[in-house]
Design a protein around this motif. Structure first.
Motif, PDB file in Angstrom:
ATOM      1  N   ALA A  25      -9.769  -5.734 -13.575  1.00  0.00           N
ATOM      2  CA  ALA A  25      -8.466  -6.346 -12.574  1.00  0.00           C
ATOM      3  C   ALA A  25      -8.582  -5.485 -11.149  1.00  0.00           C
ATOM      4  O   ALA A  25      -8.779  -4.266 -11.196  1.00  0.00           O
ATOM      5  N   GLY A  26      -8.076  -6.165 -10.247  1.00  0.00           N
ATOM      6  CA  GLY A  26      -7.935  -5.658  -8.982  1.00  0.00           C
ATOM      7  C   GLY A  26      -6.805  -4.741  -8.826  1.00  0.00           C
ATOM      8  O   GLY A  26      -5.900  -4.437  -9.746  1.00  0.00           O
ATOM      9  N   PRO A  27      -6.725  -4.095  -7.492  1.00  0.00           N
ATOM     10  CA  PRO A  27      -5.699  -3.169  -7.198  1.00  0.00           C
ATOM     11  C   PRO A  27      -4.383  -3.890  -7.237  1.00  0.00           C
ATOM     12  O   PRO A  27      -4.321  -5.043  -7.016  1.00  0.00           O
ATOM     13  N   PRO A  28      -3.079  -3.212  -7.531  1.00  0.00           N
ATOM     14  CA  PRO A  28      -1.989  -4.242  -7.444  1.00  0.00           C
ATOM     15  C   PRO A  28      -1.454  -4.542  -6.129  1.00  0.00           C
ATOM     16  O   PRO A  28      -2.089  -3.953  -5.097  1.00  0.00           O
ATOM     17  N   PRO A  29      -0.869  -5.533  -5.915  1.00  0.00           N
ATOM     18  CA  PRO A  29      -0.309  -6.207  -4.502  1.00  0.00           C
ATOM     19  C   PRO A  29       0.453  -4.923  -3.930  1.00  0.00           C
ATOM     20  O   PRO A  29       1.249  -3.986  -4.606  1.00  0.00           O
ATOM     21  N   PRO A  30       0.268  -5.108  -2.454  1.00  0.00           N
ATOM     22  CA  PRO A  30       1.124  -3.920  -1.904  1.00  0.00           C
ATOM     23  C   PRO A  30       2.789  -4.283  -2.045  1.00  0.00           C
ATOM     24  O   PRO A  30       2.844  -5.224  -2.085  1.00  0.00           O
ATOM     25  N   MET A  31       3.341  -2.982  -1.719  1.00  0.00           N
ATOM     26  CA  MET A  31       4.757  -3.271  -2.238  1.00  0.00           C
ATOM     27  C   MET A  31       5.446  -3.921  -0.813  1.00  0.00           C
ATOM     28  O   MET A  31       4.989  -3.599   0.408  1.00  0.00           O
ATOM     29  N   ALA A  32       6.429  -4.745  -0.706  1.00  0.00           N
ATOM     30  CA  ALA A  32       7.148  -5.099   0.159  1.00  0.00           C
ATOM     31  C   ALA A  32       7.696  -4.136   0.979  1.00  0.00           C
ATOM     32  O   ALA A  32       8.148  -2.856   0.534  1.00  0.00           O
ATOM     33  N   PRO A  33       7.709  -4.111   2.445  1.00  0.00           N
ATOM     34  CA  PRO A  33       8.499  -3.328   3.387  1.00  0.00           C
ATOM     35  C   PRO A  33       9.910  -2.912   2.909  1.00  0.00           C
ATOM     36  O   PRO A  33      10.672  -4.069   2.713  1.00  0.00           O
ATOM     37  N   PRO A  34      10.332  -1.871   3.194  1.00  0.00           N
ATOM     38  CA  PRO A  34      11.829  -1.776   2.953  1.00  0.00           C
ATOM     39  C   PRO A  34      12.561  -2.463   3.892  1.00  0.00           C
ATOM     40  O   PRO A  34      12.409  -2.679   4.964  1.00  0.00           O
ATOM     41  N   PRO A  35      14.151  -2.724   3.606  1.00  0.00           N
ATOM     42  CA  PRO A  35      14.643  -3.607   4.361  1.00  0.00           C
ATOM     43  C   PRO A  35      15.258  -2.548   5.639  1.00  0.00           C
ATOM     44  O   PRO A  35      14.968  -1.189   5.669  1.00  0.00           O
TER      45      PRO A  35
END
Length: 65
Positions: A25-35
């Motif tokens: 499995a690849g790395p986890p997807p990047p987190m969304a930027p904070p508001p």
């Protein structure tokens, strides 16, 4: 080798290959930027008031023509 041994070896290889495939499995997807946290409440209210004032002014000035 007899057929029974070939089936056992094939089954073991199949299980080991499945474990290797699921472990890739690849790395986890990047987190969304904070508001950004910038409120739009006051700006919207001021914009509506300015728009109403501008519309009323245009309506009254064009009525005289």
């Amino acid at each position: 080798m007899i057929i029974q041994n070939k089936r056992i070896i094939a089954s073991i290889l199949f299980v080991l290959i499945s474990f290797v495939c699921t472990a890739q499995a690849g790395p986890p997807p990047p987190m969304a930027p904070p508001p950004s946290g910038l409120p739009i409440d006051g700006g919207v209210l001021i914009g509506v008031c300015v728009g109403l004032f501008y519309g009323a002014k245009k309506l009254l000035l064009n009525k005289g023509r």
